[in-house]
Scaffold this motif. Structure first.
Motif, mmCIF file in Angstrom:
data_model
loop_
_atom_site.group_PDB
_atom_site.id
_atom_site.type_symbol
_atom_site.label_atom_id
_atom_site.label_comp_id
_atom_site.label_asym_id
_atom_site.label_seq_id
_atom_site.Cartn_x
_atom_site.Cartn_y
_atom_site.Cartn_z
ATOM 1 N N CYS A 76 0.838 -1.201 0.000
ATOM 2 C CA CYS A 76 0.000 0.000 0.000
ATOM 3 C C CYS A 76 0.873 1.251 0.000
ATOM 4 C CB CYS A 76 -0.921 0.001 1.212
ATOM 5 S SG CYS A 76 -1.986 1.447 1.180
ATOM 6 N N GLY A 78 -0.861 4.315 -0.237
ATOM 7 C CA GLY A 78 -1.814 5.385 0.047
ATOM 8 C C GLY A 78 -1.177 6.357 1.036
ATOM 9 N N THR A 79 -1.818 7.474 1.287
ATOM 10 C CA THR A 79 -1.195 8.528 2.103
ATOM 11 C C THR A 79 -0.713 8.015 3.459
ATOM 12 O OG1 THR A 79 -2.678 10.069 1.015
ATOM 13 C CG2 THR A 79 -1.551 10.864 2.982
ATOM 14 N N ALA A 80 -1.571 7.334 4.196
ATOM 15 C CA ALA A 80 -1.195 6.879 5.545
ATOM 16 C C ALA A 80 0.003 5.937 5.478
ATOM 17 C CB ALA A 80 -2.382 6.191 6.205
ATOM 18 N N CYS A 81 -0.003 5.019 4.528
ATOM 19 C CA CYS A 81 1.100 4.049 4.415
ATOM 20 C C CYS A 81 2.346 4.726 3.861
ATOM 21 C CB CYS A 81 0.672 2.875 3.545
ATOM 22 S SG CYS A 81 -0.579 1.859 4.366
ATOM 23 N N ALA A 116 -3.315 1.678 -3.945
ATOM 24 C CA ALA A 116 -3.560 3.017 -3.398
ATOM 25 C C ALA A 116 -4.076 2.984 -1.965
ATOM 26 C CB ALA A 116 -4.532 3.764 -4.288
ATOM 27 N N CYS A 117 -4.786 1.953 -1.563
ATOM 28 C CA CYS A 117 -5.266 1.855 -0.174
ATOM 29 C C CYS A 117 -5.846 0.462 0.022
ATOM 30 C CB CYS A 117 -6.334 2.911 0.116
ATOM 31 S SG CYS A 117 -6.894 2.874 1.845
ATOM 32 N N LEU A 118 -5.478 -0.161 1.142
ATOM 33 C CA LEU A 118 -6.014 -1.494 1.432
ATOM 34 C C LEU A 118 -7.171 -1.418 2.432
ATOM 35 C CD1 LEU A 118 -2.711 -3.568 1.473
ATOM 36 C CD2 LEU A 118 -4.648 -3.964 -0.042
ATOM 37 N N GLY A 119 -7.571 -0.199 2.768
ATOM 38 C CA GLY A 119 -8.765 -0.018 3.596
ATOM 39 C C GLY A 119 -8.542 -0.171 5.093
ATOM 40 N N CYS A 120 -7.289 -0.169 5.543
ATOM 41 C CA CYS A 120 -7.047 -0.246 6.995
ATOM 42 C C CYS A 120 -5.910 0.716 7.341
ATOM 43 C CB CYS A 120 -6.737 -1.677 7.426
ATOM 44 S SG CYS A 120 -5.634 -2.558 6.321
ATOM 45 N N CYS A 121 -6.137 1.981 7.018
ATOM 46 C CA CYS A 121 -5.110 3.030 7.137
ATOM 47 C C CYS A 121 -4.578 3.185 8.561
ATOM 48 C CB CYS A 121 -5.665 4.355 6.639
ATOM 49 S SG CYS A 121 -6.513 4.237 5.066
ATOM 50 N N VAL A 126 0.901 -0.971 5.590
ATOM 51 C CA VAL A 126 0.214 -2.242 5.388
ATOM 52 C C VAL A 126 0.637 -2.872 4.069
ATOM 53 C CG1 VAL A 126 -2.083 -3.229 5.021
ATOM 54 C CG2 VAL A 126 -1.788 -1.398 6.670
HETATM 55 S S1 FES Z 1 -3.367 4.134 2.972
HETATM 56 FE FE1 FES Z 1 -2.608 2.147 3.284
HETATM 57 S S2 FES Z 1 -4.321 1.065 4.011
HETATM 58 FE FE2 FES Z 1 -5.099 3.013 3.532
#
Ligand code: FES
Length: 155
Positions: A76, A78-81, A116-121, A126
């Protein structure tokens, strides 16, 4: 006359360049990826250069150019990851498996993808291997994870 799978792939098409995308989709649906041989056959049949076909196909994320791996590793970004080190985790996997995202290892065991996101930010960073999600991962954990898997598969 010997069976020619390509003749089945292009059955119903006229051989017009505008049919490129649906033909690529059919090849991908049957083989799981676009091999250089498939691209070559399509190129000759539609009278479009292989470079043009690769240019079009790389524009769409749905097309792959290597055989799907037995296990899919999704990293992942995505922003958080990303802010928690997702890029470093991806780098370790690229080096360790010697492949880029969208490719599979030479032995066909792993396929690497960025998502982009695995849904558990909240659990970032992750990654997922097949359906199993690994939370709060790290570079060290990735090495351990692959070693554990290799030991299990060798046993
Ligand atoms: S940004 Fe990685 S799980 Fe949402």
């Amino acid at each position: 006359m010997p069976f020619d799978p390509f003749a089945e792939i292009v059955r119903g098409f006229e051989g017009e360049p505008a049919e490129l995308i649906p033909i690529l989709q059919r090849v991908q649906a049957i083989y799981g990826y676009l091999s250089p041989e498939s691209v070559g056959r399509i190129s000759r049949w539609l009278r479009i250069s292989e470079n043009e076909i690769f240019g079009v196909a790389t524009f769409f994320a749905q097309f792959r150019f290597s055989q799907p791996g037995e296990h899919v590793i999704k990293v992942c970004l995505g922003t958080a990851c990303h802010v928690k080190g997702g890029e470093q985790i991806l780098d370790v996997l690229k080096r360790r498996l010697d492949i880029q995202p969208g490719e599979s290892t030479a032995d066909g065991r792993y396929q690497l993808e960025r998502v982009a996101c695995l849904g558990c930010c909240a659990l970032a960073p992750v990654l997922a291997i097949d359906e199993k999600v690994y939370a709060d991962t790290s570079v060290l954990r990735v090495h351990q994870m692959l070693e554990e898997r290799e030991n299990r598969e060798d046993a």
